[in-house]
Design an enzyme around this catalytic site. Structure first.
Site, short mmCIF file in Angstrom:
data_model
loop_
_atom_site.label_atom_id
_atom_site.label_comp_id
_atom_site.label_asym_id
_atom_site.label_seq_id
_atom_site.Cartn_x
_atom_site.Cartn_y
_atom_site.Cartn_z
N SER A 1 142.63 29.18 117.41
CA SER A 1 142.39 30.03 116.25
C SER A 1 143.37 29.65 115.12
CB SER A 1 142.52 31.49 116.67
OG SER A 1 141.95 32.34 115.72
N ASP B 1 131.04 30.81 119.05
CA ASP B 1 132.17 31.39 118.32
C ASP B 1 131.90 31.36 116.81
OD1 ASP B 1 134.64 32.20 117.41
OD2 ASP B 1 135.62 30.27 117.79
N HIS C 1 135.34 32.00 121.56
CA HIS C 1 136.58 31.63 120.86
C HIS C 1 137.57 30.97 121.82
CE1 HIS C 1 138.77 31.74 117.17
NE2 HIS C 1 139.66 32.66 117.52
#
Lengths: 443, 443
Positions: free
Chosen positions: B129, B381, B406
């Site tokens: 991320s 995602d 994710h």
């Protein structure tokens, strides 16, 4: 020299902007995405660098290039806090090489987006000395902004323990040794001569008169200032030992060290006779035009350089260890003393230098994953001690100019240029053309 | 999980230092310059990332690697101004991705110089991320510090106009569409149902009761908060739509969107019947353990994430345009409104976001001169919308995991892992081994 002149706003701190000065010359520029040569301004007034970087003007037509000279924040007219920039050391928190590079990146993008026909212009960073370090680092950190960099006389390795601290002054010494019999020995002997004389009031008086000093010497501390000023003078002469009459730090004749050495042939003279000769030598440096009525030991370099800003930078990031031993060089022995520097910086600005910061940021000797950087060095230039003088990879190329002083290659072509600088420039131009071609084909 | 735990001092501002937390696990490390896997901590408590990055633990033995998890400044316990870090927005001036990267560089060098046998350890950056962006940027800006980077689910292109702002929400919508008949349609229809009910006090009351809200809705603004909270819930479900029971943002069953969609089969129900089903769906997300006595519309993500810090970052550098149109997605149409964001940031922190800053700093799509970065993306995602999903060069490699949410690849191996994530991890490990080998031979 420049045909255009703008000021642009840049962000200095959150919510604040400042005006950054830059100069543009586009008379030779091919408006259909011709290249941009971008001078990464160093510690001084950008007009002065602009006027002393004739190389860019000389190649502009051949490369159909636009020239841009960007002023470094906190120098010249690019003062983030105006007249208050140096009055409070907290205003100096934003004076770092990283911030300067970010300014340059934002400026390049602004120019490419705002000048018609520049959107895909390949940009090459060019700089000399600290500006040369910035050019190299700009390519390392912002390869998406500049396709390559010419880093002239850039001592990117004069940090921490990457190179011996004494090489710098031994290069200066060699310049004097080669420029006249007895020359470096005369200077080496001058320190004790000054020490002898400055031990008495009459001697201090004699020194003040002999050196035509604007403020007479009062004590041993003043004598130390005199010696320091002389040392800096010899260093500066080594930096500007150009093969033709020039006016970079001072107006000087061709090969000024040879001229100076004509006064310094006999190192075995008496103290007073020796120092009278030393005066003639430095007087040539400070008073070649004959206009100076006295010599000021608080002044060594040109006023175009920003002394305050640079001092702060040496107290934070730009810690460059230097030392002398009096054996391999002609100076009084002086060890590298980080602690003394640190104390002085604390006293002056309330900051302490970080010895390894530049290495952490820019990689020190571990830079082989980068590309398209030319490191040029003058063999006569003391700063070549911390320069890259051997190729690192096929595209991190070292150029050595044995007869060159401080970034001679960036100066205008001159009929008295030695062959070595002509060849260096030819290679630099050839590589820059390759970078431009490659960038063009990638579009 | 970690077997060691230290705090180190880092410079935050001139003359000040702060304690940065990092975690070290060296039980599998080959003490003779075995590799270091370095997690570039993102916007939260580092122990939480440490506990949710099982991949590193799974490969430590095979790579004989030391694991390091470094906390990002201003998150977890790494607060440069302690409890005052968020109380005055001037304390937040030092919260930037650039400063975080510099912290990481200094930390790596400190570890390599202070841990016996680590001097020549090749270091690989790993992150997911925002931590994945940092891993990629770390390799770009500090190639002398890390030999490569695994950037998992890192939306480095979710900035400015590099990608369409609507793709993010259309991926969320597709996840729901594929997970059950009528599911995305039910959600699309729910917005008007809420609008109808929230136009009367009785309707607001009914909504408050039906959704078991901790604080009852009082007006249309509260209803907007409810809708926003629902939207974020659907987005979060898309992010954590893992193939097995997990507890990342919330404790959830395997394939949670399929579970949620079991409640959302009939989009043609009456407003109240539809919303009763929507409640059952979000209740599964917020109350899978059955412990919640009411639902709090001011809470969406885990408390392990640092909401204040991240909000400030989105108000300065991390401006990621997102938008919906209600046609290609199941959300209420909402244009990307930079001006509204900017006003809100000015009001909250006295700062305004800089839309193109991240592009200027990190190159946007023009990053092909870099090397040794893996960009992995989950097809499920929403953040893959801003990710690198195609190879840029031979050594800037994109990995796509169609069944992945994710950064699924960074999670521990699991018997229910789809083949696609197993293969992705195998490629990631193979490339990391290559980087380590190459680094070893260059010594």
């Amino acid at each position: 020299l420049q045909d255009d002149f703008w000021l642009s706003e840049h962000i200095a701190v959150p919510y604040r902007t400042f005006k950054q000065r830059y100069l543009v010359a586009d008379q030779y520029w091919k408006k259909d995405n011709g290249p941009i040569l971008f001078y990464t301004g160093n510690e001084g007034d950008i007009t002065w660098f602009c006027n002393n970087t004739g190389f860019m003007w000389d190649v502009a037509e051949e490369l159909e290039a636009m020239l841009v000279f960007a002023e470094h924040r906190y120098y010249g007219e690019s003062l983030p806090f105006g007249n208050e920039s140096f009055s409070d050391s907290k205003h100096l928190n934003y004076l770092t090489s990283e911030q300067a590079l970010a300014d340059f990146a934002v400026l390049v993008e602004y120019l490419k987006s705002s000048i018609a026909g520049a959107r895909h212009s390949p940009v090459i960073a060019i700089g000399g000395s600290y500006g040369g370090m910035l050019a190299a680092w700009f390519r390392m950190k912002y390869p998406h902004v500049v396709v390559g960099a010419l880093a002239a006389s850039a001592p990117i390795w004069q940090f921490n323990d990457l190179v011996p601290c004494g090489t710098f002054f031994s290069i200066v010494t060699n310049d004097f040794k080669k420029s006249g019999t007895g020359c470096s020995e005369s200077i080496r002997n001058s320190w004790n001569a000054i020490n002898h004389l400055s031990s008495t009031d009459a001697g201090l008086q004699w020194l003040s008169n002999t050196f035509h000093l604007c403020s007479p010497l009062k004590n041993l501390q003043d004598a130390a200032v005199l010696k320091n000023w002389l040392s800096e003078t010899w260093v500066n002469l080594a930096m500007v030992n150009y093969p033709y009459k020039a006016d970079f730090l001072q107006p000087l004749p061709a090969w000024p060290i040879q001229e100076v050495c004509k006064f310094l042939k006999d190192p075995s003279l008496s103290d007073k006779a020796l120092l009278q000769n030393v005066f003639r030598a430095v007087n040539l440096y400070y008073n070649y035009t004959g206009e100076a009525s006295c010599l000021d030991v608080s002044q060594t370099a040109t006023k175009s350089l920003g002394e305050m800003g640079w001092y702060y930078q040496t107290c934070t990031e730009m810690v460059m260890p230097l030392c002398t031993d009096g054996v391999h060089d002609m100076f009084e022995p002086q060890k590298w003393d980080f602690d003394a520097l640190s104390e002085e910086c604390q006293r002056m600005w309330g900051v302490r230098p970080r010895l390894s910061w530049i290495l952490s940021m820019y990689g020190g000797k571990n830079i082989n994953s980068h590309s398209n950087i030319i490191f040029s060095n003058g063999g006569l230039d003391p700063w070549s001690a911390g320069g890259v003088t051997q190729n690192i990879t096929n595209s991190l190329v070292a150029v050595v100019i044995p007869d060159g002083a401080h970034h001679l290659d960036l100066r205008s072509r001159n009929p008295l240029d030695p062959k070595s600088v002509q060849q260096a420039r030819a290679l630099e131009i050839c590589l820059m053309k390759q970078w431009i071609e490659t960038a063009r084909h990638s579009h």
